[in-house]
Design a protein around this motif. Sequence first.
Motif, PDB file in Angstrom:
ATOM      1  N   THR A   1      25.794  25.781  48.590  1.00 47.49           N
ATOM      2  CA  THR A   1      24.365  25.464  48.610  1.00 47.49           C
ATOM      3  C   THR A   1      23.475  26.696  48.443  1.00 47.49           C
ATOM      4  OG1 THR A   1      24.545  25.562  51.017  1.00 47.49           O
ATOM      5  CG2 THR A   1      24.533  23.379  50.016  1.00 47.49           C
ATOM      6  N   GLY A   2      24.059  27.897  48.401  1.00 45.62           N
ATOM      7  CA  GLY A   2      23.247  29.110  48.358  1.00 45.62           C
ATOM      8  C   GLY A   2      22.551  29.316  47.023  1.00 45.62           C
ATOM      9  N   PRO A   3      21.585  30.240  46.975  1.00 46.23           N
ATOM     10  CA  PRO A   3      20.841  30.510  45.736  1.00 46.23           C
ATOM     11  C   PRO A   3      21.765  30.944  44.593  1.00 46.23           C
ATOM     12  CG  PRO A   3      19.876  31.685  47.609  1.00 46.23           C
ATOM     13  CD  PRO A   3      21.127  31.076  48.102  1.00 46.23           C
ATOM     14  N   VAL A   4      21.480  30.418  43.399  1.00 43.96           N
ATOM     15  CA  VAL A   4      22.275  30.753  42.211  1.00 43.96           C
ATOM     16  C   VAL A   4      21.791  32.086  41.633  1.00 43.96           C
ATOM     17  CG1 VAL A   4      22.821  30.040  39.853  1.00 43.96           C
ATOM     18  CG2 VAL A   4      22.699  28.322  41.678  1.00 43.96           C
ATOM     19  N   LEU A   5      22.710  33.017  41.438  1.00 47.28           N
ATOM     20  CA  LEU A   5      22.349  34.310  40.831  1.00 47.28           C
ATOM     21  C   LEU A   5      22.636  34.337  39.337  1.00 47.28           C
ATOM     22  CD1 LEU A   5      23.634  36.865  43.499  1.00 47.28           C
ATOM     23  CD2 LEU A   5      21.353  35.843  43.267  1.00 47.28           C
ATOM     24  N   ALA A   6      23.647  33.591  38.911  1.00 44.40           N
ATOM     25  CA  ALA A   6      23.983  33.547  37.482  1.00 44.40           C
ATOM     26  C   ALA A   6      24.769  32.271  37.232  1.00 44.40           C
ATOM     27  CB  ALA A   6      24.837  34.753  37.091  1.00 44.40           C
ATOM     28  N   GLN A   7      24.542  31.654  36.073  1.00 43.79           N
ATOM     29  CA  GLN A   7      25.364  30.498  35.713  1.00 43.79           C
ATOM     30  C   GLN A   7      25.334  30.285  34.208  1.00 43.79           C
ATOM     31  OE1 GLN A   7      22.048  27.267  37.305  1.00 43.79           O
ATOM     32  NE2 GLN A   7      24.134  26.954  37.891  1.00 43.79           N
TER      33      GLN A   7
ATOM     34  N   LEU B   1      30.598  37.071  37.396  1.00 42.95           N
ATOM     35  CA  LEU B   1      30.753  37.796  38.662  1.00 42.95           C
ATOM     36  C   LEU B   1      30.636  39.303  38.431  1.00 42.95           C
ATOM     37  CD1 LEU B   1      31.386  37.854  41.701  1.00 42.95           C
ATOM     38  CD2 LEU B   1      33.828  37.943  41.083  1.00 42.95           C
ATOM     39  N   ALA B   2      31.312  39.794  37.394  1.00 37.70           N
ATOM     40  CA  ALA B   2      31.240  41.240  37.124  1.00 37.70           C
ATOM     41  C   ALA B   2      29.801  41.647  36.824  1.00 37.70           C
ATOM     42  CB  ALA B   2      32.165  41.603  35.958  1.00 37.70           C
ATOM     43  N   GLY B   3      29.083  40.795  36.080  1.00 37.86           N
ATOM     44  CA  GLY B   3      27.693  41.105  35.756  1.00 37.86           C
ATOM     45  C   GLY B   3      26.806  41.124  36.993  1.00 37.86           C
ATOM     46  N   VAL B   4      27.031  40.177  37.899  1.00 36.35           N
ATOM     47  CA  VAL B   4      26.213  40.126  39.119  1.00 36.35           C
ATOM     48  C   VAL B   4      26.513  41.338  40.003  1.00 36.35           C
ATOM     49  CG1 VAL B   4      25.861  38.871  41.284  1.00 36.35           C
ATOM     50  CG2 VAL B   4      25.814  37.635  39.120  1.00 36.35           C
ATOM     51  N   ILE B   5      27.777  41.675  40.146  1.00 34.80           N
ATOM     52  CA  ILE B   5      28.118  42.840  40.985  1.00 34.80           C
ATOM     53  C   ILE B   5      27.485  44.105  40.397  1.00 34.80           C
ATOM     54  CG2 ILE B   5      30.017  44.335  41.749  1.00 34.80           C
ATOM     55  CD1 ILE B   5      31.757  41.773  41.909  1.00 34.80           C
ATOM     56  N   ALA B   6      27.586  44.252  39.094  1.00 37.40           N
ATOM     57  CA  ALA B   6      26.988  45.429  38.455  1.00 37.40           C
ATOM     58  C   ALA B   6      25.468  45.414  38.631  1.00 37.40           C
ATOM     59  CB  ALA B   6      27.362  45.474  36.966  1.00 37.40           C
ATOM     60  N   GLY B   7      24.880  44.222  38.525  1.00 33.17           N
ATOM     61  CA  GLY B   7      23.427  44.108  38.695  1.00 33.17           C
ATOM     62  C   GLY B   7      22.985  44.488  40.099  1.00 33.17           C
ATOM     63  N   ILE B   8      23.762  44.084  41.094  1.00 28.30           N
ATOM     64  CA  ILE B   8      23.422  44.450  42.479  1.00 28.30           C
ATOM     65  C   ILE B   8      23.601  45.958  42.666  1.00 28.30           C
ATOM     66  CG2 ILE B   8      24.106  44.188  44.905  1.00 28.30           C
ATOM     67  CD1 ILE B   8      24.797  41.237  44.235  1.00 28.30           C
ATOM     68  N   ALA B   9      24.664  46.481  42.091  1.00 27.18           N
ATOM     69  CA  ALA B   9      24.931  47.923  42.252  1.00 27.18           C
ATOM     70  C   ALA B   9      23.823  48.769  41.632  1.00 27.18           C
ATOM     71  CB  ALA B   9      26.280  48.275  41.623  1.00 27.18           C
ATOM     72  N   THR B  10      23.289  48.306  40.508  1.00 22.86           N
ATOM     73  CA  THR B  10      22.291  49.104  39.806  1.00 22.86           C
ATOM     74  C   THR B  10      20.860  48.720  40.203  1.00 22.86           C
ATOM     75  OG1 THR B  10      22.347  47.559  37.950  1.00 22.86           O
ATOM     76  CG2 THR B  10      23.788  49.489  37.794  1.00 22.86           C
ATOM     77  N   GLY B  11      20.723  47.679  41.035  1.00 23.43           N
ATOM     78  CA  GLY B  11      19.407  47.320  41.547  1.00 23.43           C
ATOM     79  C   GLY B  11      18.641  46.330  40.688  1.00 23.43           C
ATOM     80  N   THR B  12      19.234  45.840  39.592  1.00 24.60           N
ATOM     81  CA  THR B  12      18.513  44.849  38.782  1.00 24.60           C
ATOM     82  C   THR B  12      18.573  43.465  39.429  1.00 24.60           C
ATOM     83  OG1 THR B  12      20.446  44.450  37.402  1.00 24.60           O
ATOM     84  CG2 THR B  12      18.872  46.083  36.609  1.00 24.60           C
ATOM     85  N   ILE B  13      19.574  43.236  40.287  1.00 27.36           N
ATOM     86  CA  ILE B  13      19.632  42.002  41.082  1.00 27.36           C
ATOM     87  C   ILE B  13      19.512  42.414  42.541  1.00 27.36           C
ATOM     88  CG2 ILE B  13      21.032  40.014  41.789  1.00 27.36           C
ATOM     89  CD1 ILE B  13      22.404  40.130  39.051  1.00 27.36           C
ATOM     90  N   ARG B  14      18.525  41.823  43.237  1.00 26.93           N
ATOM     91  CA  ARG B  14      18.334  42.154  44.654  1.00 26.93           C
ATOM     92  C   ARG B  14      18.591  40.906  45.483  1.00 26.93           C
ATOM     93  NH1 ARG B  14      15.089  46.884  44.873  1.00 26.93           N
ATOM     94  NH2 ARG B  14      14.190  47.351  42.837  1.00 26.93           N
ATOM     95  N   PRO B  15      19.761  40.854  46.144  1.00 28.87           N
ATOM     96  CA  PRO B  15      20.110  39.652  46.913  1.00 28.87           C
ATOM     97  C   PRO B  15      19.015  39.255  47.894  1.00 28.87           C
ATOM     98  CG  PRO B  15      21.992  41.111  46.799  1.00 28.87           C
ATOM     99  CD  PRO B  15      20.835  41.862  46.191  1.00 28.87           C
ATOM    100  N   GLU B  16      18.366  40.231  48.516  1.00 25.85           N
ATOM    101  CA  GLU B  16      17.349  39.933  49.531  1.00 25.85           C
ATOM    102  C   GLU B  16      16.231  39.072  48.938  1.00 25.85           C
ATOM    103  OE1 GLU B  16      18.663  42.869  48.913  1.00 25.85           O
ATOM    104  OE2 GLU B  16      19.748  43.277  50.778  1.00 25.85           O
TER     105      GLU B  16
END
Length: 197
Positions: free
Chosen positions: A145-151, A177-192
């Motif tokens: 049920t959590g927010p979708v980051l990529a699909q 998944l690899a894209g989302v992890i890289a995005g979080i690592a580089t700050g383009t995706i902010r889980p918060e």
Amino acid sequence: MLSLVVLISGGGSNLRALLETASHGDFPARVVAVGADREAAGLAHAEEFGIPSFTVPVASHPDRDEWGAELLATLNAWQPDLLVLSGLMRLLPPAVVRAYSPRILNTHPAYLPEFPGAHGVRDALAAGAQQTGASVILVDEGVDTGPVLAQERVPILPRDTEATLHERIKPVERRLLAGVIAGIATGTIRPEEHQRA
Ligand code: GRF
């Protein structure tokens, strides 16, 4: 460089793909440990890549809160920046969700919110859908049920079985998944920013 702990229950083919991706020097995350809720066959991939692994078996903890407490203590010892659920066929204990949210990712073999749950591929076929998909979400206390980051959409072909369709979806899950992890690592995706209030 983000540190990841990956949790699995099964064969871990998606885990293996992540281990391969993360072993490349230019990928901004490293898998520091792999854990499982049972003697999962996929733990062998961790061994092959020289990554430590652990098992916190549900079977030896009839009390779910005790299992959650031991899993949380084991995870904390690794101090991961992100938890990645890669085929963990069990709800993450609420104590773990509270401790790590919004830094918990899950992949799902359907285009959420369509076909949540343990049988996303089977349910899409049974519904007669012409397309399904793959999703990467933030984990909350619900079931997918959590927010979708990529699909991304994946077509269902006339002769698809659950197995053939799942094998076509998995590479999409791995790439997202690899894209989302890289995005979080580089700050383009902010889980918060995706976390629901
Ligand atoms: C993936 O489709 C994952 O999203 C689902 O289980 C599958 C894991 O497969 N929940 P594997 O163990 O990585 O082969």
